[in-house]
Enzyme design. Structure first.
Site, PDB file in Angstrom:
ATOM      1  N   ARG A 153      11.739  -5.261   5.317  1.00 12.27           N
ATOM      2  CA  ARG A 153      11.511  -3.827   5.045  1.00 12.27           C
ATOM      3  C   ARG A 153      12.465  -2.936   5.849  1.00 12.27           C
ATOM      4  O   ARG A 153      12.680  -3.142   7.034  1.00 12.27           O
ATOM      5  CB  ARG A 153      10.069  -3.451   5.412  1.00 12.27           C
TER       6      ARG A 153
ATOM      7  N   ARG B 280      -0.637  -8.948  13.338  1.00 12.19           N
ATOM      8  CA  ARG B 280      -1.193  -7.970  12.383  1.00 12.19           C
ATOM      9  C   ARG B 280      -1.952  -8.671  11.265  1.00 12.19           C
ATOM     10  O   ARG B 280      -2.991  -8.189  10.815  1.00 12.19           O
ATOM     11  CB  ARG B 280      -0.067  -7.098  11.806  1.00 12.19           C
TER      12      ARG B 280
ATOM     13  N   LYS C 200       0.841  -1.210   0.000  1.00 14.38           N
ATOM     14  CA  LYS C 200       0.000   0.000   0.000  1.00 14.38           C
ATOM     15  C   LYS C 200       0.874   1.257   0.000  1.00 14.38           C
ATOM     16  O   LYS C 200       0.678   2.161  -0.809  1.00 14.38           O
ATOM     17  CB  LYS C 200      -0.944   0.017   1.226  1.00 14.38           C
TER      18      LYS C 200
ATOM     19  N   ARG D 271      -9.948   0.571   8.582  1.00 14.88           N
ATOM     20  CA  ARG D 271      -9.393  -0.721   8.976  1.00 14.88           C
ATOM     21  C   ARG D 271     -10.465  -1.666   9.504  1.00 14.88           C
ATOM     22  O   ARG D 271     -10.189  -2.814   9.794  1.00 14.88           O
ATOM     23  CB  ARG D 271      -8.422  -0.521  10.137  1.00 14.88           C
TER      24      ARG D 271
ATOM     25  N   ARG E 230      10.999  -1.087  11.285  1.00 11.21           N
ATOM     26  CA  ARG E 230       9.844  -0.757  12.126  1.00 11.21           C
ATOM     27  C   ARG E 230       9.742  -1.707  13.315  1.00 11.21           C
ATOM     28  O   ARG E 230       9.985  -2.894  13.192  1.00 11.21           O
ATOM     29  CB  ARG E 230       8.558  -0.847  11.282  1.00 11.21           C
TER      30      ARG E 230
HETATM   31  P1  AP5 Z   1       4.797  -1.592   2.028  1.00 15.19           P
HETATM   32  O1  AP5 Z   1       4.497  -0.799   0.825  1.00 15.19           O
HETATM   33  O2  AP5 Z   1       5.454  -0.922   3.181  1.00 15.19           O
HETATM   34  O3  AP5 Z   1       3.500  -2.395   2.508  1.00 15.19           O
HETATM   35  P2  AP5 Z   1       2.185  -1.856   3.228  1.00 15.19           P
HETATM   36  O4  AP5 Z   1       1.030  -2.505   2.546  1.00 15.19           O
HETATM   37  O5  AP5 Z   1       2.189  -0.373   3.315  1.00 15.19           O
HETATM   38  O6  AP5 Z   1       2.380  -2.560   4.633  1.00 15.19           O
HETATM   39  P3  AP5 Z   1       2.308  -1.951   6.112  1.00 15.19           P
HETATM   40  O7  AP5 Z   1       3.101  -2.883   6.988  1.00 15.19           O
HETATM   41  O8  AP5 Z   1       2.679  -0.521   6.138  1.00 15.19           O
HETATM   42  O9  AP5 Z   1       0.802  -2.134   6.402  1.00 15.19           O
HETATM   43  P4  AP5 Z   1       0.115  -2.143   7.765  1.00 15.19           P
HETATM   44  O10 AP5 Z   1      -1.281  -2.054   7.298  1.00 15.19           O
HETATM   45  O11 AP5 Z   1       0.454  -3.310   8.620  1.00 15.19           O
HETATM   46  O12 AP5 Z   1       0.787  -0.917   8.533  1.00 15.19           O
HETATM   47  P5  AP5 Z   1       0.283   0.531   8.921  1.00 15.19           P
HETATM   48  O13 AP5 Z   1       1.442   1.420   8.944  1.00 15.19           O
HETATM   49  O14 AP5 Z   1      -0.906   0.914   8.128  1.00 15.19           O
HETATM   50  O15 AP5 Z   1       5.724  -2.833   1.563  1.00 15.19           O
HETATM   51  C1  AP5 Z   1       6.258  -3.746   2.520  1.00 15.19           C
HETATM   52  C2  AP5 Z   1       7.652  -4.189   2.095  1.00 15.19           C
HETATM   53  O16 AP5 Z   1       7.548  -4.913   0.878  1.00 15.19           O
HETATM   54  C3  AP5 Z   1       8.632  -3.028   1.803  1.00 15.19           C
HETATM   55  O17 AP5 Z   1       9.930  -3.421   2.179  1.00 15.19           O
HETATM   56  C4  AP5 Z   1       8.558  -2.867   0.273  1.00 15.19           C
HETATM   57  O18 AP5 Z   1       9.758  -2.348  -0.253  1.00 15.19           O
HETATM   58  C5  AP5 Z   1       8.321  -4.318  -0.151  1.00 15.19           C
HETATM   59  N1  AP5 Z   1       7.537  -4.414  -1.396  1.00 15.19           N
HETATM   60  C6  AP5 Z   1       6.445  -3.690  -1.749  1.00 15.19           C
HETATM   61  N2  AP5 Z   1       5.996  -4.069  -2.950  1.00 15.19           N
HETATM   62  C7  AP5 Z   1       6.816  -5.090  -3.354  1.00 15.19           C
HETATM   63  C8  AP5 Z   1       6.885  -5.912  -4.517  1.00 15.19           C
HETATM   64  N3  AP5 Z   1       5.987  -5.763  -5.513  1.00 15.19           N
HETATM   65  N4  AP5 Z   1       7.843  -6.853  -4.590  1.00 15.19           N
HETATM   66  C9  AP5 Z   1       8.745  -7.002  -3.595  1.00 15.19           C
HETATM   67  N5  AP5 Z   1       8.757  -6.248  -2.471  1.00 15.19           N
HETATM   68  C10 AP5 Z   1       7.802  -5.304  -2.356  1.00 15.19           C
HETATM   69  O19 AP5 Z   1      -0.239   0.291  10.423  1.00 15.19           O
HETATM   70  C11 AP5 Z   1       0.663  -0.001  11.466  1.00 15.19           C
HETATM   71  C12 AP5 Z   1      -0.091  -0.017  12.799  1.00 15.19           C
HETATM   72  O20 AP5 Z   1      -0.648   1.287  13.060  1.00 15.19           O
HETATM   73  C13 AP5 Z   1      -1.293  -0.963  12.888  1.00 15.19           C
HETATM   74  O21 AP5 Z   1      -0.895  -2.276  13.244  1.00 15.19           O
HETATM   75  C14 AP5 Z   1      -2.153  -0.283  13.960  1.00 15.19           C
HETATM   76  O22 AP5 Z   1      -1.673  -0.547  15.251  1.00 15.19           O
HETATM   77  C15 AP5 Z   1      -1.950   1.198  13.648  1.00 15.19           C
HETATM   78  N6  AP5 Z   1      -2.943   1.732  12.713  1.00 15.19           N
HETATM   79  C16 AP5 Z   1      -2.702   2.255  11.481  1.00 15.19           C
HETATM   80  N7  AP5 Z   1      -3.846   2.640  10.896  1.00 15.19           N
HETATM   81  C17 AP5 Z   1      -4.842   2.344  11.760  1.00 15.19           C
HETATM   82  C18 AP5 Z   1      -6.262   2.480  11.720  1.00 15.19           C
HETATM   83  N8  AP5 Z   1      -6.886   2.985  10.638  1.00 15.19           N
HETATM   84  N9  AP5 Z   1      -6.980   2.076  12.790  1.00 15.19           N
HETATM   85  C19 AP5 Z   1      -6.375   1.561  13.871  1.00 15.19           C
HETATM   86  N10 AP5 Z   1      -5.051   1.388  13.983  1.00 15.19           N
HETATM   87  C20 AP5 Z   1      -4.280   1.777  12.922  1.00 15.19           C
HETATM   88 MG    MG Z   2       2.333   1.048   4.877  1.00 14.31          MG
END
Ligand code: AP5
Ligand code: MG
Length: 212
Positions: free
Chosen positions: A127, A171, A13, A88, A160
């Protein structure tokens, strides 16, 4: 373009949002990034959010919804936005619908980036993110030229706190139970589009562009 990005942790994402920002000149609203910034600054919001994030659980809706509402009200969102990591759960999605209809900026599309769960663990444990410019790398798939240092700005790369195996498992469970049902939610509204999220990053971006 007004977009919600859906997808499991590690689906890409954030990676695809960064490319969409440039293509459409619209801001990315990542609740994860906003919360991590608050944690690193040690603000009251950050202190509250940290315990949930470290366990891989969702931060309470009451905290997150307020943040998004405030951000969507800013001027730069008038021409569009990319919501990354929000909503979410169903309650966040329903609140979002109400907020967006109040400010007259309804969603155009909910884009689900689909990746097999088997690949996600390797993506997440590998990552690394730049402290300076937030550029993302992956030690397995897209490593920086110099270990630990950003190719773009020379900044230090960090891992992270929630990218540890046990937290990742949690997660993924939370995603299955609470977030995945949103695919059906947006399908019912007729605005869901799905893209295969496995392959080269640019190749996936091209798939997204042709869908949009
Ligand atoms: P990346 O692009 O970083 O993936 P992502 O989908 O953004 O994954 P996240 O881990 O950020 O998602 P998340 O939903 O768990 O975290 P968030 O920050 O929202 O890619 C991942 C890796 O893969 C990178 O190294 C990238 O380079 C690699 N990659 C990407 N595409 C690739 C490809 N095609 N081929 C190979 N490699 C590739 O949330 C974190 C925490 O915050 C949650 O657990 C929660 O506690 C809190 N939180 C956030 N939002 C909310 C909400 N709305 N409500 C409640 N709590 C929330
Ligand atoms: Mg992300």
């Amino acid at each position: 373009m007004k977009i919600v990005l859906l997808g499991a942790p590690g689906a890409g994402k954030g990676t695809q949002a960064k490319l969409l920002i440039d293509k459409f000149s619209i801001p990315q609203i990542s609740t994860g990034d906003i919360l991590r910034k608050a944690v690193s600054e040690g603000t009251p919001l950050g202190k509250e959010a940290k315990s949930y994030m470290d366990k891989g659980e969702l931060v309470p809706d009451s905290v997150v919804i307020g943040l998004v509402k405030e951000r969507l009200g800013q001027d730069d969102c008038k021409k569009g936005y990319i919501l990354d990591g929000f909503p979410r759960n169903t309650s966040q999605a329903e609140t979002l619908d109400n907020v967006l209809s109040e400010i007259n900026l309804p969603l155009d599309v909910a884009l689900s980036v689909d990746v097999d769960f088997g690949i996600l663990m390797k993506r997440l444990t590998g990552r690394r993110t730049c402290k300076g410019c937030n550029q993302m790398y992956n030690v397995h798939f897209t490593p920086p030229s110099k270990e630990g240092s950003c190719d773009k700005c020379g900044g230090e790369l960090y891992q992270r706190d929630d990218d540890r195996e046990e937290t990742i498992k949690k997660r993924l469970d939370v995603y299955k139970a609470q977030t995945e049902p949103l695919i059906a939610y947006y399908q019912k509204k007729g605005i869901l589009k799905s893209v295969e999220g496995v392959g080269e990053i640019n190749e996936i971006f091209e798939r997204i562009c042709s869908l949009l």
